[in-house]
Scaffold this motif. Structure first.
Motif, PDB file in Angstrom:
ATOM      1  N   GLY A 382       0.815  -1.214   0.000  1.00 35.45           N
ATOM      2  CA  GLY A 382       0.000   0.000   0.000  1.00 35.45           C
ATOM      3  C   GLY A 382       0.843   1.255   0.000  1.00 35.45           C
ATOM      4  N   HIS A 383       2.019   1.172  -0.644  1.00 38.18           N
ATOM      5  CA  HIS A 383       2.995   2.268  -0.697  1.00 38.18           C
ATOM      6  C   HIS A 383       3.572   2.620   0.667  1.00 38.18           C
ATOM      7  N   LEU A 384       3.413   1.731   1.648  1.00 41.30           N
ATOM      8  CA  LEU A 384       4.060   1.962   2.944  1.00 41.30           C
ATOM      9  C   LEU A 384       5.548   1.660   2.875  1.00 41.30           C
ATOM     10  N   ASN A 385       6.018   1.186   1.733  1.00 40.21           N
ATOM     11  CA  ASN A 385       7.469   1.086   1.545  1.00 40.21           C
ATOM     12  C   ASN A 385       8.091   2.485   1.432  1.00 40.21           C
ATOM     13  N   PHE A 386       7.244   3.507   1.165  1.00 38.15           N
ATOM     14  CA  PHE A 386       7.682   4.907   1.212  1.00 38.15           C
ATOM     15  C   PHE A 386       7.294   5.497   2.574  1.00 38.15           C
ATOM     16  N   GLN A 387       7.710   4.834   3.627  1.00 37.37           N
ATOM     17  CA  GLN A 387       7.275   5.223   4.959  1.00 37.37           C
ATOM     18  C   GLN A 387       7.808   6.603   5.359  1.00 37.37           C
ATOM     19  N   ILE A 388       9.010   6.941   4.927  1.00 38.00           N
ATOM     20  CA  ILE A 388       9.578   8.244   5.270  1.00 38.00           C
ATOM     21  C   ILE A 388       8.715   9.363   4.694  1.00 38.00           C
ATOM     22  N   GLU A 389       8.414   9.277   3.416  1.00 39.02           N
ATOM     23  CA  GLU A 389       7.591  10.309   2.780  1.00 39.02           C
ATOM     24  C   GLU A 389       6.195  10.348   3.404  1.00 39.02           C
ATOM     25  N   HIS A 390       5.656   9.167   3.700  1.00 38.39           N
ATOM     26  CA  HIS A 390       4.319   9.127   4.295  1.00 38.39           C
ATOM     27  C   HIS A 390       4.302   9.790   5.669  1.00 38.39           C
ATOM     28  N   HIS A 391       5.329   9.572   6.461  1.00 35.35           N
ATOM     29  CA  HIS A 391       5.348  10.166   7.797  1.00 35.35           C
ATOM     30  C   HIS A 391       5.623  11.671   7.753  1.00 35.35           C
ATOM     31  N   LEU A 392       6.398  12.107   6.820  1.00 35.92           N
ATOM     32  CA  LEU A 392       6.639  13.543   6.706  1.00 35.92           C
ATOM     33  C   LEU A 392       5.403  14.280   6.196  1.00 35.92           C
ATOM     34  N   PHE A 393       4.653  13.622   5.304  1.00 33.60           N
ATOM     35  CA  PHE A 393       3.487  14.254   4.675  1.00 33.60           C
ATOM     36  C   PHE A 393       2.298  13.292   4.738  1.00 33.60           C
ATOM     37  N   PRO A 394       1.657  13.127   5.900  1.00 31.99           N
ATOM     38  CA  PRO A 394       0.596  12.115   6.050  1.00 31.99           C
ATOM     39  C   PRO A 394      -0.597  12.316   5.131  1.00 31.99           C
ATOM     40  N   THR A 395      -0.906  13.557   4.746  1.00 30.68           N
ATOM     41  CA  THR A 395      -2.088  13.783   3.912  1.00 30.68           C
ATOM     42  C   THR A 395      -1.774  13.737   2.416  1.00 30.68           C
ATOM     43  N   MET A 396      -0.543  13.455   2.054  1.00 32.34           N
ATOM     44  CA  MET A 396      -0.193  13.370   0.641  1.00 32.34           C
ATOM     45  C   MET A 396      -0.703  12.050   0.048  1.00 32.34           C
ATOM     46  N   PRO A 397      -1.407  12.098  -1.097  1.00 32.69           N
ATOM     47  CA  PRO A 397      -1.827  10.848  -1.744  1.00 32.69           C
ATOM     48  C   PRO A 397      -0.621   9.981  -2.073  1.00 32.69           C
ATOM     49  N   ARG A 398      -0.745   8.712  -1.813  1.00 32.25           N
ATOM     50  CA  ARG A 398       0.434   7.833  -1.890  1.00 32.25           C
ATOM     51  C   ARG A 398       1.012   7.689  -3.290  1.00 32.25           C
ATOM     52  N   HIS A 399       0.234   7.916  -4.307  1.00 32.43           N
ATOM     53  CA  HIS A 399       0.785   7.790  -5.658  1.00 32.43           C
ATOM     54  C   HIS A 399       1.798   8.888  -5.973  1.00 32.43           C
ATOM     55  N   ASN A 400       1.924   9.873  -5.075  1.00 29.11           N
ATOM     56  CA  ASN A 400       2.893  10.951  -5.297  1.00 29.11           C
ATOM     57  C   ASN A 400       4.171  10.804  -4.475  1.00 29.11           C
ATOM     58  N   TYR A 401       4.288   9.724  -3.696  1.00 28.00           N
ATOM     59  CA  TYR A 401       5.497   9.544  -2.882  1.00 28.00           C
ATOM     60  C   TYR A 401       6.755   9.476  -3.730  1.00 28.00           C
ATOM     61  N   ARG A 402       6.673   8.788  -4.871  1.00 31.48           N
ATOM     62  CA  ARG A 402       7.853   8.667  -5.740  1.00 31.48           C
ATOM     63  C   ARG A 402       8.342  10.045  -6.208  1.00 31.48           C
ATOM     64  N   ARG A 403       7.413  10.946  -6.428  1.00 29.75           N
ATOM     65  CA  ARG A 403       7.786  12.264  -6.948  1.00 29.75           C
ATOM     66  C   ARG A 403       8.417  13.143  -5.872  1.00 29.75           C
ATOM     67  N   VAL A 404       7.970  13.005  -4.638  1.00 30.02           N
ATOM     68  CA  VAL A 404       8.526  13.848  -3.579  1.00 30.02           C
ATOM     69  C   VAL A 404       9.797  13.243  -2.987  1.00 30.02           C
ATOM     70  N   ALA A 405      10.025  11.940  -3.212  1.00 30.21           N
ATOM     71  CA  ALA A 405      11.174  11.260  -2.605  1.00 30.21           C
ATOM     72  C   ALA A 405      12.517  11.931  -2.926  1.00 30.21           C
ATOM     73  N   PRO A 406      12.805  12.329  -4.183  1.00 24.30           N
ATOM     74  CA  PRO A 406      14.098  12.992  -4.440  1.00 24.30           C
ATOM     75  C   PRO A 406      14.295  14.274  -3.637  1.00 24.30           C
ATOM     76  N   LEU A 407      13.215  15.017  -3.389  1.00 20.11           N
ATOM     77  CA  LEU A 407      13.322  16.233  -2.596  1.00 20.11           C
ATOM     78  C   LEU A 407      13.658  15.900  -1.144  1.00 20.11           C
ATOM     79  N   VAL A 408      13.059  14.834  -0.634  1.00 18.58           N
ATOM     80  CA  VAL A 408      13.336  14.417   0.742  1.00 18.58           C
ATOM     81  C   VAL A 408      14.771  13.921   0.869  1.00 18.58           C
ATOM     82  N   LYS A 409      15.233  13.167  -0.111  1.00 17.46           N
ATOM     83  CA  LYS A 409      16.622  12.687  -0.088  1.00 17.46           C
ATOM     84  C   LYS A 409      17.598  13.859  -0.070  1.00 17.46           C
ATOM     85  N   ALA A 410      17.324  14.877  -0.871  1.00 12.97           N
ATOM     86  CA  ALA A 410      18.205  16.042  -0.921  1.00 12.97           C
ATOM     87  C   ALA A 410      18.225  16.765   0.422  1.00 12.97           C
TER      88      ALA A 410
END
Length: 449
Positions: A382-410
Motif C-alpha cells: 500500500g505504498h508503505l514502503n515509502f514510509q519516510i515520505e508518508h510520515h513527513l506528509f501524512p495527507t499526501m496521496p500515496r501515488h505521489n510519494y515517488r515524486r517527492v522522494a528525491p526532494l526528501v533525499k536532498a
C-alpha cells in the motif's frame, strides 16, 4: 512574580483568551514549558500560544493526539494533519492567549532552525507541484480491485464448492482483499483522497466498517498518535507493547529493574506464535470492540455489524455457521501476518524510546525507513514502503510519494540525516533481528546490573 504576558518570572495562572483588537501578551518558553500536565495544556503554532486545556476533549483527533504536543512548537504537526488550515484556525482563535516574545526562538530546546526552515520550504515546493492532489482514477481502481476480489472469492466457493482447495484459495484471496482494505481506509483516514474531510470520513467508515468490520474512529484514535510521536513510549500505541515484547530503551529498563514476565531473550521466537498470527484476530478485535462500546460509537458498531452479517449470509449457506466462522478466522490470521510484517518493517528496527522533543522532520526520520520501490512492493504494501515520505506528509496521496522522494533525499543529504532504504526481505528479517537484539540487551542488564 511575573505572570502570563509579563517578560520573565514564573508562569502565572491559566490565561484567558486574547481580546480581539488588543495587543497579544508575549510569552517566553520558560513560561510555556510547565503547561504540559493533564488538564493544563498549552501549545505553540506559528509562534502563537494556545491554551487547549479545556478544548482538548473536543479535538476531532482526540485529546491524546493534541495533548502529545503540550508545551511544544506544534506548527509542523498542525500543517501535517490538516488540509484546510484556514478552517481549522477558526477553532484556534478562541484559544489564543499570547505569542512568543520577539527574542524567543520559534522552537524550544536545541533544534536545528535551518532544518526546520528547509523542511517547510520543501513542503511548500510539494504543494506548488500539486503533490497533495489525489488522482481519482487511482483510488477508484483500488476500490474496484478490492470489490472484485471479494466477489471472486465467493464465486470460487459457489462454483467449485466448499472443498479444501477452493476454501484455501478463497481464504487467500479474501486475505489479500482485507489487506488492501487496510491500505485504502488508511488513505481515507489521512484525508488524502477527497478534498473535503467529511467525504473522506464517510468513505473510511464504509471501507473500515462494511468491508472490514472495524471502527474508523478506533483506528484514527490510535493511528494518529503513532504519526504524531512515532516510536515514542506511552505516546505511540504501536510500540507501547511491554510487558509482552520489549523494544528499544525498555529492554534496559526492564533488565535493570529485574522484571521478567516472559523470557524476553527468546522474544524473537515467541513473536512467531503470538505476533503475526494473533494481532488482528485477537488484539485488534478486542480493542476495537471495547473502544466502540466505551466511547459509544454506535454508528461504527452498526457498520461493523453489517460486515459480519454480510460475511455470514455469504458463506453460511455453504459451510454452516461454524464453518463460516472458521473461514473468517483463517482470513483474519492470514491478514494479520500481512499487517504485522508490512507495518512494522519500517519502524521496529529503528530508534524506540522516550520523548526526545525533536523537530518534526528529525523525529519522523529517526523512527522510519523505506523499502526499495517496485510495482509489487508498492502495491503489496500500500505504498508503505515509502514510509519516510508518508510520515513527513501524512495527507499526501500515496501515488505521489515517488515524486517527492528525491526532494526528501536532498534535504536529508544537506543536513546529514539518515535516509535509509532496504531491500524487502532484509526489512522483514530486521524485525526479528531487532527483537533478538532487544532481548539480548534485556538479559545482559538483568544478569549484570
Amino acid at each position: 512574580m511575573g505572570g502570563v504576558g509579563e517578560p520573565g518570572g514564573e508562569p502565572g495562572p491559566r490565561a484567558g483568551p486574547a481580546q480581539p483588537g488588543a495587543p497579544l501578551p508575549t510569552l517566553r518558553w520558560e513560561q510555556i514549558r510547565p503547561h504540559d500536565l493533564p488538564g493544563d495544556k498549552w501549545l505553540v503554532i506559528e509562534r502563537r500560544v494556545y491554551d487547549i486545556s479545556r478544548w482538548a476533549q473536543r479535538h476531532p483527533g482526540g485529546s491524546r493526539l493534541i495533548g502529545h504536543h503540550g508545551a511544544e512548537d506544534a506548527t509542523d504537526a498542525f500543517h501535517a494533519f490538516h488540509q484546510d488550515l484556514n478552517f481549522v484556525r477558526k477553532f484556534l482563535q478562541p484559544l489564543l492567549i499570547g505569542e512568543l516574545a520577539p527574542e524567543e526562538p520559534s522552537q524550544d530546546g536545541p533544534q536545528n532552525a535551518q532544518l526546520i526552515e528547509d523542511f517547510r520550504a520543501l513542503r511548500q515546493a510539494a504543494e506548488d507541484m500539486k503533490l497533495f492532489e489525489a488522482d481519482p482514477a487511482f483510488f477508484a481502481l483500488l476500490l474496484g480491485h478490492i470489490l472484485a476480489m471479494e466477489v471472486l472469492a465467493w464465486l470460487i466457493i459457489y462454483l467449485l464448492g466448499p472443498g479444501w482447495v477452493p476454501s484455501t484459495l478463497a481464504a487467500l484471496i479474501l486475505a489479500v482483499s482485507q489487506a488492501q482494505c487496510w491500505c485504502l481506509q488508511h488513505d481515507l483516514g489521512h484525508a488524502s483522497i477527497f478534498r473535503k474531510s467529511r467525504w473522506n470520513h464517510v468513505a473510511q467508515q464504509f471501507v473500515m466498517g462494511q468491508l472490514k468490520g472495524f471502527s474508523a474512529h478506533w483506528w484514527n484514535f490510535r493511528h494518529f498518535q503513532h504519526h504524531a510521536k512515532p516510536n515514542i513510549f506511552h505516546k505511540d500505541p504501536d510500540v507501547t507493547v511491554a510487558p509482552v515484547f520489549l523494544l528499544g530503551e525498555s529492554s534496559v529498563e526492564y533488565g535493570k529493574k529485574k522484571r521478567r514476565y516472559l523470557p524476553y531473550n527468546h522474544q524473537h521466537l515467541y513473536f512467531f506464535l503470538i505476533g503475526p498470527p494473533l494481532l488482528t484476530l485477537v488484539n485488534f478485535e478486542v480493542e476495537n470492540l471495547a473502544y466502540m462500546l466505551v466511547c459509544m460509537q454506535w454508528s461504527d458498531l452498526l457498520w461493523a455489524a453489517s460486515f459480519y452479517s454480510r460475511f455470514l449470509l455469504s458463506y453460511a449457506p455453504f459451510y454452516g455457521v461454524p464453518g463460516a466462522l472458521l473461514l473468517f478466522v483463517a482470513v483474519r490470521v492470514l491478514e494479520s501476518h500481512w499487517f504485522v510484517w508490512i507495518t512494522q518493517m519500517n519502524h521496529i528496527p529503528k530508534e524506540i524510546g522516550h520523548e526526545k522533543h525533536r523537530d518534526w522532520a528529525s523525529s519522523q526520520l529517526a523512527a522510519t525507513c523505506n523499502v526499495e520501490p517496485s510495482p509489487f512492493n508498492d502495491w503489496f504494501s500500500g505504498h508503505l514502503n515509502f514510509q519516510i515520505e508518508h510520515h513527513l506528509f501524512p495527507t499526501m496521496p500515496r501515488h505521489n510519494y515517488r515524486r517527492v522522494a528525491p526532494l526528501v533525499k536532498a534535504l536529508c543529504a544537506k543536513h546529514g540525516l539518515n535516509y535509509e532504504v532496504k531491500p524487502f526481505l532484509t526489512a522483514l528479517v530486521d524485525i526479528v533481528g531487532s527483537l533478538k537484539k532487544s532481548g539480548d540487551i534485556w538479559l545482559d542488564a538483568y544478569l549484570h546490573q
